[in-house]
Each structure stands twice: as structure tokens, then as C-alpha cells.
Design a protein around this motif. Sequence first.
Motif, PDB file in Angstrom:
ATOM      1  N   ARG A 164      -3.160   2.832   5.998  1.00  0.00           N
ATOM      2  CA  ARG A 164      -3.289   4.494   6.381  1.00  0.00           C
ATOM      3  C   ARG A 164      -2.910   4.461   7.801  1.00  0.00           C
ATOM      4  NH1 ARG A 164      -9.476   5.649   6.665  1.00  0.00           N
ATOM      5  NH2 ARG A 164     -10.185   4.137   8.060  1.00  0.00           N
ATOM      6  N   GLN A 165      -2.214   5.610   8.131  1.00  0.00           N
ATOM      7  CA  GLN A 165      -1.554   5.530   9.440  1.00  0.00           C
ATOM      8  C   GLN A 165      -2.511   6.708  10.182  1.00  0.00           C
ATOM      9  OE1 GLN A 165       1.909   6.929   9.354  1.00  0.00           O
ATOM     10  NE2 GLN A 165       2.685   4.159   9.239  1.00  0.00           N
ATOM     11  N   ARG A 166      -3.068   6.434  11.601  1.00  0.00           N
ATOM     12  CA  ARG A 166      -3.419   7.481  11.962  1.00  0.00           C
ATOM     13  C   ARG A 166      -2.699   8.315  12.521  1.00  0.00           C
ATOM     14  NH1 ARG A 166      -8.282   4.713  16.515  1.00  0.00           N
ATOM     15  NH2 ARG A 166      -9.109   4.573  15.022  1.00  0.00           N
ATOM     16  N   ASN A 167      -1.173   7.515  12.772  1.00  0.00           N
ATOM     17  CA  ASN A 167      -0.227   8.774  13.738  1.00  0.00           C
ATOM     18  C   ASN A 167       1.188   7.633  13.715  1.00  0.00           C
ATOM     19  OD1 ASN A 167      -0.703   6.201  16.144  1.00  0.00           O
ATOM     20  ND2 ASN A 167      -2.005   7.695  16.987  1.00  0.00           N
ATOM     21  N   SER A 168       1.669   8.338  14.724  1.00  0.00           N
ATOM     22  CA  SER A 168       3.097   7.476  13.586  1.00  0.00           C
ATOM     23  C   SER A 168       3.310   6.418  14.307  1.00  0.00           C
ATOM     24  CB  SER A 168       4.329   8.099  14.172  1.00  0.00           C
ATOM     25  OG  SER A 168       4.472   8.379  16.077  1.00  0.00           O
ATOM     26  N   SER A 169       2.189   5.449  15.689  1.00  0.00           N
ATOM     27  CA  SER A 169       1.971   3.928  15.480  1.00  0.00           C
ATOM     28  C   SER A 169       1.110   3.247  15.684  1.00  0.00           C
ATOM     29  CB  SER A 169       2.372   3.763  16.999  1.00  0.00           C
ATOM     30  OG  SER A 169       1.176   4.208  17.896  1.00  0.00           O
ATOM     31  N   LEU A 170       0.255   3.361  15.068  1.00  0.00           N
ATOM     32  CA  LEU A 170      -0.954   2.813  14.709  1.00  0.00           C
ATOM     33  C   LEU A 170      -1.371   2.855  12.498  1.00  0.00           C
ATOM     34  CD1 LEU A 170      -3.305   3.408  17.792  1.00  0.00           C
ATOM     35  CD2 LEU A 170      -2.504   1.706  17.117  1.00  0.00           C
ATOM     36  N   HIS A 171      -1.299   2.033  12.333  1.00  0.00           N
ATOM     37  CA  HIS A 171      -1.983   2.020  10.927  1.00  0.00           C
ATOM     38  C   HIS A 171      -3.141   0.528  10.725  1.00  0.00           C
ATOM     39  CE1 HIS A 171       1.295  -1.075   9.545  1.00  0.00           C
ATOM     40  NE2 HIS A 171       0.571  -1.931  10.369  1.00  0.00           N
ATOM     41  N   GLU A 172      -3.893   0.949   9.237  1.00  0.00           N
ATOM     42  CA  GLU A 172      -5.335   0.380   9.284  1.00  0.00           C
ATOM     43  C   GLU A 172      -4.212  -0.452   7.830  1.00  0.00           C
ATOM     44  OE1 GLU A 172      -9.595  -0.184   7.873  1.00  0.00           O
ATOM     45  OE2 GLU A 172      -9.026   1.964   8.826  1.00  0.00           O
ATOM     46  N   ARG A 173      -4.862  -1.551   8.130  1.00  0.00           N
ATOM     47  CA  ARG A 173      -4.666  -2.309   6.324  1.00  0.00           C
ATOM     48  C   ARG A 173      -6.312  -3.310   5.837  1.00  0.00           C
ATOM     49  NH1 ARG A 173       0.503  -4.230   8.535  1.00  0.00           N
ATOM     50  NH2 ARG A 173       2.030  -2.919   7.473  1.00  0.00           N
ATOM     51  N   SER A 174      -6.104  -2.932   4.338  1.00  0.00           N
ATOM     52  CA  SER A 174      -7.625  -3.152   3.867  1.00  0.00           C
ATOM     53  C   SER A 174      -7.545  -4.027   2.316  1.00  0.00           C
ATOM     54  CB  SER A 174      -8.377  -2.052   3.706  1.00  0.00           C
ATOM     55  OG  SER A 174      -9.246  -2.283   3.560  1.00  0.00           O
ATOM     56  N   LEU A 175      -7.643  -4.944   2.169  1.00  0.00           N
ATOM     57  CA  LEU A 175      -8.026  -4.938   0.210  1.00  0.00           C
ATOM     58  C   LEU A 175      -8.988  -4.444  -0.597  1.00  0.00           C
ATOM     59  CD1 LEU A 175      -7.511  -8.958   0.442  1.00  0.00           C
ATOM     60  CD2 LEU A 175      -5.918  -7.364   0.272  1.00  0.00           C
ATOM     61  N   ALA A 176      -7.915  -3.500  -1.590  1.00  0.00           N
ATOM     62  CA  ALA A 176      -9.126  -3.212  -2.775  1.00  0.00           C
ATOM     63  C   ALA A 176      -8.673  -3.687  -4.020  1.00  0.00           C
ATOM     64  CB  ALA A 176      -8.335  -2.032  -3.047  1.00  0.00           C
ATOM     65  N   GLN A 177      -9.723  -3.619  -4.927  1.00  0.00           N
ATOM     66  CA  GLN A 177      -8.982  -4.018  -5.996  1.00  0.00           C
ATOM     67  C   GLN A 177      -9.415  -2.570  -7.527  1.00  0.00           C
ATOM     68  OE1 GLN A 177     -12.491  -6.497  -8.598  1.00  0.00           O
ATOM     69  NE2 GLN A 177     -11.264  -8.310  -8.226  1.00  0.00           N
ATOM     70  N   VAL A 178      -8.137  -2.992  -8.290  1.00  0.00           N
ATOM     71  CA  VAL A 178      -8.375  -1.664  -9.000  1.00  0.00           C
ATOM     72  C   VAL A 178      -9.840  -2.506 -10.481  1.00  0.00           C
ATOM     73  CG1 VAL A 178      -6.643  -0.911 -10.993  1.00  0.00           C
ATOM     74  CG2 VAL A 178      -5.203  -1.991  -8.775  1.00  0.00           C
ATOM     75  N   VAL A 179      -9.942  -1.079 -10.632  1.00  0.00           N
ATOM     76  CA  VAL A 179     -10.879  -1.002 -11.378  1.00  0.00           C
ATOM     77  C   VAL A 179     -10.866   0.189 -13.002  1.00  0.00           C
ATOM     78  CG1 VAL A 179     -13.448   0.136 -11.612  1.00  0.00           C
ATOM     79  CG2 VAL A 179     -12.639  -0.688  -9.686  1.00  0.00           C
ATOM     80  N   SER A 180      -9.935   0.847 -12.783  1.00  0.00           N
ATOM     81  CA  SER A 180      -9.447   0.958 -13.792  1.00  0.00           C
ATOM     82  C   SER A 180      -8.529   1.844 -13.601  1.00  0.00           C
ATOM     83  CB  SER A 180     -10.830   1.778 -14.928  1.00  0.00           C
ATOM     84  OG  SER A 180     -10.861   2.951 -13.839  1.00  0.00           O
ATOM     85  N   MET A 181      -7.685   2.052 -15.026  1.00  0.00           N
ATOM     86  CA  MET A 181      -6.527   3.953 -14.898  1.00  0.00           C
ATOM     87  C   MET A 181      -6.916   3.989 -15.692  1.00  0.00           C
ATOM     88  SD  MET A 181      -4.297   1.902 -12.643  1.00  0.00           S
ATOM     89  CE  MET A 181      -3.059   2.861 -13.512  1.00  0.00           C
TER      90      MET A 181
END
Length: 214
Positions: A164-181
Amino acid sequence: MENLVARRIRLRLEAVGLNIKKAEETAELKNGFVRDLLSGRKAQPRPSHLAKLANVLDCDLEYLMLYQRAPRKDGIPEDGLPIYGVIEEGAWREAKEMAKSFPTSPYDPEPRFPSEHQCVFIVKGESSEAFGIVEDEVVITLLASGIEAIGRPFKPLDVVILNRQRNSSLHERSLAQVVSMSNGKINLRKAHGKPIEGDWSIEGLAVTTIRHLA
């Protein structure tokens, strides 16, 4: 798509600070030899000619003939997957706009997936331990472009990289797991069951993790 020999020649030209013409002149190779290698027009050059080029590019002949991964025997490979950045929940970092600015890792692509759509992320912090991924592990990632290219559907228990991005120059990365579709919607959970809040996008699929030993 650029072949591996061409990629290695480009890397070495950059490393030794030579352009194509100067490399050909110094190696006493005919005009156009290197350019033909880079374009793929010369698929099977003579080893004797490659040896001259290798000498100018400060690497072993075996490197240009794809018999070894590092420019020098027992050296560090320089044509591994690009390092796209760091995964660390809660940490905002500057985004790199151009792929050419990404440093190269010593890690090979996961052979099940197209290499041109893979990259490396390095995990920091303890937020992903519930997924069995600990700090300083390397995550070999199939980017969203690769997921789309091969038509691979997401499956329960898949671990994905969120961005996800805060603005054009900053972003945050994280891990998540798929639960279902459900009806085309991907239901995700963070480690330890934390809710996913904010405007996140899936940057890629974690296909392999490697314990990095400094």
C-alpha cells in the motif's frame, strides 16, 4: 526477451565501464561482434572469441559460456533475481520507480514459474512468524504480472505480498495468507489473525523462502 548470455555481457560491460565499441576494439574482435551477441543474432560464437571478450570484461570464459554463475570461480553471482525491497509491517519505505535501479541478488528463480516475473523481498521484523517466515528470510516472489500471465488462481494457504502507498514515494509491504475465495473475491488474513485495514493491493505470491545467512 534478452537471453542469459546477453544479460551477462551487459552486466560486465557496466561493471568494467566499457561501451560496446570499446570492448570490441580492446578484445580485437570484429565490429558488430558484441552487438550481435546482445541482439541474439549470433547464437553460437566461437569459444576463442568469447575468451577474448571475457578477458576484457574481467570474467571467466566459463561465465559467458554459462558453465558457472559468478564472473569468477567461487565468486558471487551477479545475474540472480532483482531485490525489490523489504517486507516489514508498519514500516514505510521509499519506493524505487525504475526496475533498473534494483540491486541483484545471488538467488535463482523458482523453476516452476517464468523467471522474468520473479523477484526477491527480504523480511524484517517478527510479524510474519505465524506463517513460518522469520526475520531476514528471503522470499522468492511471483509478481502479479506473472500470476496473470500464467493464469494461476489463488488458493487457500497461499502467502501473498501486500503493498500500500502513502503517497507517490512511500509504501509499506506486508504478508498475508489466503483464507478462501468467494465470488471472485480473495479473503485474506494477516499473521495472528490481525484484520487487514487500509487500501492494500496484492504485489505477488510467495513461492519459496530461503534462510539468508549473512
